[in-house]
Design an enzyme around this catalytic site. Structure first.
Site, PDB file in Angstrom:
ATOM      1  N   ASP A 205      17.582  15.568 -17.129  1.00  0.00           N
ATOM      2  CA  ASP A 205      16.844  16.732 -16.651  1.00  0.00           C
ATOM      3  C   ASP A 205      16.164  16.169 -15.396  1.00  0.00           C
ATOM      4  O   ASP A 205      16.592  15.033 -14.702  1.00  0.00           O
ATOM      5  CB  ASP A 205      15.885  16.859 -17.382  1.00  0.00           C
ATOM      6  N   TRP A 271      19.465  22.339 -12.782  1.00  0.00           N
ATOM      7  CA  TRP A 271      19.331  23.879 -12.506  1.00  0.00           C
ATOM      8  C   TRP A 271      19.936  24.524 -11.609  1.00  0.00           C
ATOM      9  O   TRP A 271      19.392  25.842 -10.970  1.00  0.00           O
ATOM     10  CB  TRP A 271      17.755  24.349 -12.899  1.00  0.00           C
ATOM     11  N   GLY A 272      21.131  24.199 -11.241  1.00  0.00           N
ATOM     12  CA  GLY A 272      21.809  24.654  -9.911  1.00  0.00           C
ATOM     13  C   GLY A 272      20.970  24.465  -8.625  1.00  0.00           C
ATOM     14  O   GLY A 272      21.390  24.684  -7.587  1.00  0.00           O
ATOM     15  N   ASP A 292      16.558  27.870 -16.987  1.00  0.00           N
ATOM     16  CA  ASP A 292      16.906  28.084 -18.632  1.00  0.00           C
ATOM     17  C   ASP A 292      17.275  29.259 -18.834  1.00  0.00           C
ATOM     18  O   ASP A 292      16.483  30.186 -18.443  1.00  0.00           O
ATOM     19  CB  ASP A 292      15.540  27.417 -19.353  1.00  0.00           C
TER      20      ASP A 292
HETATM   21  C1  GAL Z   1      14.465  22.035 -19.186  1.00  0.00           C
HETATM   22  C2  GAL Z   1      15.997  22.247 -19.230  1.00  0.00           C
HETATM   23  C3  GAL Z   1      16.058  22.736 -20.800  1.00  0.00           C
HETATM   24  C4  GAL Z   1      15.343  21.777 -21.806  1.00  0.00           C
HETATM   25  C5  GAL Z   1      13.993  21.438 -21.358  1.00  0.00           C
HETATM   26  C6  GAL Z   1      13.439  20.321 -22.398  1.00  0.00           C
HETATM   27  O1  GAL Z   1      14.336  21.493 -17.787  1.00  0.00           O
HETATM   28  O2  GAL Z   1      16.531  23.086 -18.395  1.00  0.00           O
HETATM   29  O3  GAL Z   1      17.537  22.755 -21.116  1.00  0.00           O
HETATM   30  O4  GAL Z   1      16.179  20.458 -21.733  1.00  0.00           O
HETATM   31  O5  GAL Z   1      13.981  21.153 -19.895  1.00  0.00           O
HETATM   32  O6  GAL Z   1      12.094  20.344 -21.917  1.00  0.00           O
END
Ligand code: GAL
Length: 656
Positions: A205, A271-272, A292
């Site tokens: 992430d 996230w792109g 997400d």
């Molecule tokens: C977001 C990610 C999700 C999940 C989440 C966990 O940034 O896009 O898929 O992993 O964090 O906190």
């Protein structure tokens, strides 16, 4: 990353007449096919697409995130794993079991070793209060014939530490102990995850680079170390694309060192943002293309759109990732079977990872019928790895066509995005099949077959997606159009200059800010990237009034690579400046290379010039490269250039 012309590639002025314009134009061109050092358009003569990691087909399996967010535990994860085995899903390919955020308790002071929250992962309590290991867990997963995935962040802190502050499973301790992300610990953590603990897959992430801003309430209240953002969520221009990419490259190198046998999967979760849609393919095995997913129809549309028009950027080993499936929740729950099938069908068609994420232990049988549909899974997992191409596009209905294998078979999805019934006319031509021979459609949901010649009318129910396997007489009997085989193409240089946001992504009501924000403006760059069967800006391909149903749309100063594994003998294409170009002043020149050698080239072609047909003998050639050179000026807009009816054929001289 932008590529600039170098001194070595300095242009030479020349005078010539250009096609139907028949006017003398003073043109400035780079020297013909000179492979000057540092020239990004110089033919490489070898496949430059990434070959690291092992995701030859899109990853399949289960992730804890949409099911449990941070409230995971070993029973939930092993329960999901057991269900994959017991239901036969594992045999179908669902082998990946991924732990997402929430597993850690702290980074140990002194040696920096990460500690697992043993209250929720009891098997990790392997030796004394401070010694924890996931090895017993991954051993169990492996003994079940499955693969294990772990989650971390590329910065110091993870997303839950910004967005799930109520969570019982946040890291605890001092500021340093709560820095559980990779920053400063790349080699140590990767070795721990892959060499010691035996994980096979890692999702990384990026909140640590985006959300822990100096002076912010979050940093002050939670006592985190502040981080100047490398990713500014609201501004691609203020995002340090190079630095973000380098962070992930560092991890990719550590993974290579830890697993020289290539048996790992690297999932980039930015996230792109940071223009990852252009470089993700060169660094990882899959990369998120959007924010997400939430369990709503419009969020699903948004995420689908962020990946669906990027077919040329995916292929075996590297996949666009529109996020984990949200089947099981909200508008994709058991009361919405049409939406459940659509969501699954669309992900399958665009070669998205098929990671389900509901509580598998308690799921209804109807979901198993959907995610366990072997025909739909098979089209996603087709070895050739050609992402479906949107062949008819509108805000109401779309037609997506996916080549299976070398094109002997096609899959086609008819997708109704809207809430009213949608009439759709499927043409044999959409499938690049002859319209004078019968086409057989096998419905992969009902398993019924029908045959039509020319065209077929179908009315789609609201939100419905029908998926068929289609067979018929190919338009190109002795070859393929390049736009049929996106998985065999590597966009080495796409000619985009400044990353531009993609305006075609569905703008939902933002699930997090509702209508309080300035509106949902996706920050996903990628607009202007190379496209199959349309221009980079979504227009139909057309040169001097001649329309091309097939072809590749690019910008000037681009270089594509095409694998010729099937041993085709000839490449042909009608080339020219596309009629839709905004820059109508500058000419371009087209070049075809085979394994690094120049095989064919066009004259300089200006806007309005008819498209000449380029032919190149590619017998024995492994990698064909298609280069479009324009003028050097960085001030000018790129020119939209078209490789019309670009095709590979078996016998020289044979064609359409
Ligand atoms: C977001 C990610 C999700 C999940 C989440 C966990 O940034 O896009 O898929 O992993 O964090 O906190």
């Amino acid at each position: 990353m932008k590529h600039r012309w170098t001194e070595a590639a300095q242009p030479k002025p020349l005078k010539l007449l250009c096609g139907s314009l028949a006017a003398a134009v003073t043109l400035i061109f780079a020297p013909v096919h000179a492979a000057s050092p540092g020239d990004p358009l110089a033919a490489a003569g070898r496949w430059e697409g990434a070959t690291n990691g092992s995701a030859s087909t899109p990853p399949m399996g289960w992730s804890s995130w949409n099911a449990f967010r941070t409230e995971i535990d070993e029973a939930k994860v092993l329960g999901a794993a057991q269900t994959l085995v017991d239901t036969g899903l594992a045999k179908l390919g669902y082998r990946q079991v991924n732990i997402d955020d929430g597993w850690w308790v702290k980074r140990r002071t002194g040696d920096g070793r990460l500690q697992i929250r043993t209250g929720i992962f009891p098997s990790a309590a392997t030796g004394g209060p401070d010694e924890t290991s996931f090895k017993p867990f991954t051993d169990k997963i492996h003994a079940m014939g499955l693969k294990a995935g772990i989650y971390t962040d590329i910065g110091r802190n993870a997303c839950s530490q910004a967005y799930d502050l109520h969570s019982p499973n946040l890291p605890t301790g001092t500021t340093a102990e709560r820095e559980v992300g990779l920053e400063g610990f790349v080699t140590q953590d990767i070795n721990l995850y892959f060499k010691e603990w035996g994980f096979d897959y890692i999702k990384i992430d990026a909140c640590g680079l985006a959300d822990f801003l100096p002076g912010s309430d979050l940093v002050k209240k939670q006592n985190y170390r502040a981080q100047e953002p490398l990713i500014e969520r609201g501004s691609i221009n203020r995002t340090d694309i190079k630095a973000v990419r380098e962070r992930y490259e560092e991890v990719a190198a550590a993974l290579q060192a830890a697993r020289p046998g290539n048996d790992y999967v690297l999932s980039i979760c930015a996230w792109g943002m940071a223009n990852v849609r252009s470089w993700g393919k060169d660094v990882g095995n899959l990369w998120r293309t959007s924010a997400d997913i939430t369990p709503s129809w419009t969020s699903m549309l948004h995420n689908f759109d962020s990946a669906a028009k990027r077919a040329l950027y995916a292929g075996p080993g590297h996949w666009n990732d529109p996020d984990i499936l949200h089947i099981g929740h909200g508008e994709f729950d058991v009361a919405n079977p049409v939406e459940v099938r659509s969501h699954f069908s669309l992900w399958a068609m665009i070669n998205a990872p098929l990671l389900v994420s509901y509580d598998l232990r308690n799921g209804p049988a109807s979901f198993l019928e959907v995610i366990g549909n072997p025909d739909v899974v098979a089209l996603n997992q087709d070895k050739a790895g050609h992402q479906g191409v949107i062949t008819y596009d509108s805000d109401d209905a779309q037609i997506i066509v996916k080549t299976l294998g070398n094109g002997e078979r096609k899959a086609v999805a008819l997708f109704n995005r809207g809430a009213s019934p949608a009439p759709v006319t499927l043409l044999a031509g959409h499938l690049k099949l002859s319209d004078s021979a019968p086409v057989t459609l096998r419905d992969l949901w009902s398993k019924k077959s029908t045959t039509f010649t020319g065209e077929k009318e179908i009315v789609l129910a609201p939100h419905e997606t029908l998926v068929f396997e289609a067979t018929g007489k190919r338009q190109l009997e002795n070859g393929v159009y390049l736009s049929e085989i996106p998985g065999s193409i590597n966009v080495a240089v796409d000619g985009t200059r400044q990353p531009q946001l993609d305006p075609t992504v569905h703008r939902m009501i933002d699930p997090w800010s509702s209508t309080r924000s300035g509106g949902s403006r996706p920050q996903y760059a990628g607009w202007g990237g190379a496209q199959a069967d349309t221009t980079p800006y979504g227009q139909s391909l057309q040169v001097a009034g001649q329309v091309f149903e097939s072809g590749i749309g690019v910008l000037s100063n681009s270089r594509l690579q095409v694998k010729n594994d099937a041993g085709y003998a000839e490449l042909t294409a009608s080339v020219g400046v596309d009629d839709s170009t905004e820059n109508t002043r500058q000419p371009v020149r087209f070049y075809v290379y085979g394994d690094g050698k120049l095989l064919a080239e066009s004259a300089p072609l200006a806007f309005g010039a008819k498209a000449p047909r380029l032919k190149a003998n590619i017998r024995g050639v492994k990698v064909v490269e298609l280069v479009v050179r324009g003028t050097k000026s960085d001030d000018a807009l790129p020119v939209v250039a078209t490789w019309g009816d670009a095709q590979l054929t078996r016998a020289a001289g044979a064609g359409i």
